[in-house]
Design a protein around this motif. Structure first.
Motif, short mmCIF file in Angstrom:
data_model
loop_
_atom_site.label_atom_id
_atom_site.label_comp_id
_atom_site.label_asym_id
_atom_site.label_seq_id
_atom_site.Cartn_x
_atom_site.Cartn_y
_atom_site.Cartn_z
N ALA A 2 0.83 -1.20 0.00
CA ALA A 2 0.00 0.00 0.00
C ALA A 2 0.87 1.26 0.00
CB ALA A 2 -0.91 0.00 1.21
N GLU A 3 0.36 2.29 -0.64
CA GLU A 3 1.08 3.56 -0.66
C GLU A 3 0.89 4.28 0.66
OE1 GLU A 3 0.36 7.71 -2.91
OE2 GLU A 3 0.40 5.95 -4.17
N PRO A 4 1.98 4.68 1.33
CA PRO A 4 1.85 5.38 2.62
C PRO A 4 1.13 6.71 2.44
CG PRO A 4 4.11 4.63 2.30
CD PRO A 4 3.39 4.43 1.01
N THR A 5 0.20 6.99 3.31
CA THR A 5 -0.52 8.27 3.31
C THR A 5 -0.69 8.74 4.75
OG1 THR A 5 -2.66 7.15 3.33
CG2 THR A 5 -1.81 7.79 1.19
N ILE A 6 -0.89 10.03 4.91
CA ILE A 6 -1.16 10.62 6.22
C ILE A 6 -2.39 11.51 6.07
CG2 ILE A 6 -0.31 12.11 8.07
CD1 ILE A 6 2.51 11.54 7.15
N LEU A 7 -3.32 11.39 6.99
CA LEU A 7 -4.49 12.27 7.03
C LEU A 7 -4.23 13.29 8.13
CD1 LEU A 7 -7.28 12.81 5.85
CD2 LEU A 7 -8.22 11.41 7.70
N ILE A 8 -4.27 14.58 7.76
CA ILE A 8 -3.91 15.65 8.69
C ILE A 8 -5.10 16.57 8.92
CG2 ILE A 8 -2.40 17.65 9.02
CD1 ILE A 8 -0.46 16.26 7.05
N ASN A 9 -5.34 16.90 10.18
CA ASN A 9 -6.35 17.90 10.55
C ASN A 9 -5.67 19.26 10.45
OD1 ASN A 9 -8.07 19.70 11.78
ND2 ASN A 9 -8.68 18.28 13.39
N LEU A 10 -6.00 20.05 9.43
CA LEU A 10 -5.33 21.32 9.21
C LEU A 10 -5.65 22.37 10.27
CD1 LEU A 10 -5.66 21.58 5.33
CD2 LEU A 10 -3.68 20.86 6.67
N ASP A 11 -6.74 22.18 11.01
CA ASP A 11 -7.04 23.10 12.10
C ASP A 11 -6.01 22.98 13.24
OD1 ASP A 11 -9.27 24.29 10.98
OD2 ASP A 11 -10.66 22.85 11.87
N ARG A 12 -5.39 21.82 13.34
CA ARG A 12 -4.40 21.60 14.41
C ARG A 12 -2.97 21.63 13.90
NH1 ARG A 12 -6.43 18.15 19.14
NH2 ARG A 12 -4.26 18.54 19.55
N CYS A 13 -2.78 21.66 12.60
CA CYS A 13 -1.43 21.63 12.00
C CYS A 13 -0.72 22.95 12.21
CB CYS A 13 -1.54 21.32 10.51
SG CYS A 13 0.05 21.29 9.66
N THR A 14 0.54 22.89 12.68
CA THR A 14 1.35 24.09 12.84
C THR A 14 2.43 24.19 11.76
OG1 THR A 14 2.91 22.98 14.31
CG2 THR A 14 1.00 24.09 15.33
N GLY A 15 2.50 23.19 10.88
CA GLY A 15 3.48 23.20 9.80
C GLY A 15 4.87 22.73 10.22
N CYS A 16 4.97 22.00 11.30
CA CYS A 16 6.28 21.58 11.80
C CYS A 16 6.84 20.35 11.07
CB CYS A 16 6.21 21.31 13.29
SG CYS A 16 5.23 19.86 13.72
N TRP A 17 6.03 19.62 10.35
CA TRP A 17 6.41 18.42 9.60
C TRP A 17 6.84 17.26 10.48
CZ3 TRP A 17 5.39 17.63 4.54
CH2 TRP A 17 5.02 18.75 3.80
N THR A 18 6.53 17.29 11.77
CA THR A 18 6.87 16.18 12.66
C THR A 18 6.16 14.90 12.22
OG1 THR A 18 7.20 17.72 14.47
CG2 THR A 18 6.88 15.42 15.07
N CYS A 19 4.95 15.01 11.70
CA CYS A 19 4.22 13.83 11.23
C CYS A 19 4.97 13.13 10.09
CB CYS A 19 2.81 14.21 10.79
SG CYS A 19 2.74 15.49 9.52
N ALA A 20 5.54 13.92 9.18
CA ALA A 20 6.29 13.35 8.06
C ALA A 20 7.58 12.69 8.56
CB ALA A 20 6.62 14.43 7.03
N MET A 21 8.26 13.32 9.50
CA MET A 21 9.49 12.74 10.04
C MET A 21 9.19 11.44 10.79
SD MET A 21 11.86 14.52 8.91
CE MET A 21 13.15 13.68 9.78
#
Length: 51
Positions: A2-21
Motif C-alpha cells: 500500500a502507498e503510505p498516506t497521512i491524514l492531517i487535521n489542518l485546524d491543528r497543524c502548525t506546519g512543523c512536519w513532525t508527522c512526516a518525520m
C-alpha cells in the motif's frame, strides 16, 4: 504494498512536519522521500508519498 498516506487535521497543524518525520523513521524511508499535500476539505488534507 500500500502507498503510505497521512491524514492531517489542518485546524491543528502548525506546519512543523513532525508527522512526516515520524512516518519516515517508523517506515524506514530514505531522506530523499517527500510528501505531496492534497486538500480534501478546508480542514483535512491527505498527503501522498513520492521520491
Amino acid at each position: 504494498m500500500a502507498e503510505p498516506t497521512i491524514l492531517i487535521n489542518l485546524d491543528r497543524c502548525t506546519g512543523c512536519w513532525t508527522c512526516a518525520m515520524a512516518c519516515k523513521i517508523g517506515n524506514h524511508l530514505p531522506d530523499e522521500t517527500w510528501w505531496s499535500i492534497q486538500c480534501l476539505t478546508r480542514t483535512l488534507a491527505l498527503t501522498r508519498l513520492y521520491t
